[in-house]
Design an enzyme around this catalytic site. Sequence first.
Site, PDB file in Angstrom:
ATOM      1  N   SER A  57     -43.394 -14.784  33.254  1.00 13.61           N
ATOM      2  CA  SER A  57     -43.125 -16.109  33.705  1.00 13.61           C
ATOM      3  C   SER A  57     -44.053 -16.511  34.830  1.00 13.61           C
ATOM      4  CB  SER A  57     -41.796 -16.144  34.220  1.00 13.61           C
ATOM      5  OG  SER A  57     -41.300 -17.493  34.784  1.00 13.61           O
ATOM      6  N   VAL A  62     -46.973 -12.552  40.876  1.00 16.19           N
ATOM      7  CA  VAL A  62     -48.154 -11.794  40.028  1.00 16.19           C
ATOM      8  C   VAL A  62     -48.401 -12.685  38.748  1.00 16.19           C
ATOM      9  CG1 VAL A  62     -48.705  -9.711  38.716  1.00 16.19           C
ATOM     10  CG2 VAL A  62     -47.193  -9.643  40.768  1.00 16.19           C
ATOM     11  N   CYS A  63     -47.459 -13.152  38.266  1.00 18.92           N
ATOM     12  CA  CYS A  63     -47.894 -14.089  37.011  1.00 18.92           C
ATOM     13  C   CYS A  63     -48.893 -15.312  37.279  1.00 18.92           C
ATOM     14  CB  CYS A  63     -46.816 -14.413  36.248  1.00 18.92           C
ATOM     15  SG  CYS A  63     -45.883 -13.176  35.444  1.00 18.92           S
ATOM     16  N   ALA A  64     -48.458 -15.821  38.598  1.00 17.74           N
ATOM     17  CA  ALA A  64     -49.204 -17.235  38.894  1.00 17.74           C
ATOM     18  C   ALA A  64     -50.754 -16.438  39.303  1.00 17.74           C
ATOM     19  CB  ALA A  64     -48.644 -17.741  40.102  1.00 17.74           C
TER      20      ALA A  64
END
Length: 168
Positions: A57, A62-64
């Site tokens: 997501s 971390v994903c961003a």
Amino acid sequence: MQERANEVTLQGTPITLLGPALQVGDVAPVFTARSGLEDISSDRWAGRPRLISSVPSLDTPVCAKQAARFNEAVSDLDVAVIVISQDLPFAQTRFREVNGMRNVTFLSDYKDNDFGYKYGVYIKEHGLDHRAVFVIDAGDRISYVEYVPELTQHPNYAAALDAVKKLL
């Protein structure tokens, strides 16, 4: 559907991935995901080098950062970069616009998990796609794959980007 238990973890707890464990040399499976209200087939990038960055997501740090890192790293490279997650397409559009990300294509796997199942990243326990990176050459073969061992950790950016540069 193949179940792969104990290969990866979430905060140290094993989770189950559904689908195959793709390997270097495999033909990249064609998948369909959403952009806005449109179904997009991955075959639109056939014959072109590409990096697929799978994240659970974009609303997590971390994903961003993963999306931002690949967006910056490919700005001067002739490679398609696809960031795919279970986020709704509208949330992905907002994320892209707020963060000024113009070098990547965002796709949503929420509708039927086609990418998650075909690339072996769908997390059975949570209904999300696991963190992974796939580099695919112009012949549509996988030249690099990383299923990140711990979901909360970053992928090996240097190795993925080195694999991309070898294709150019």
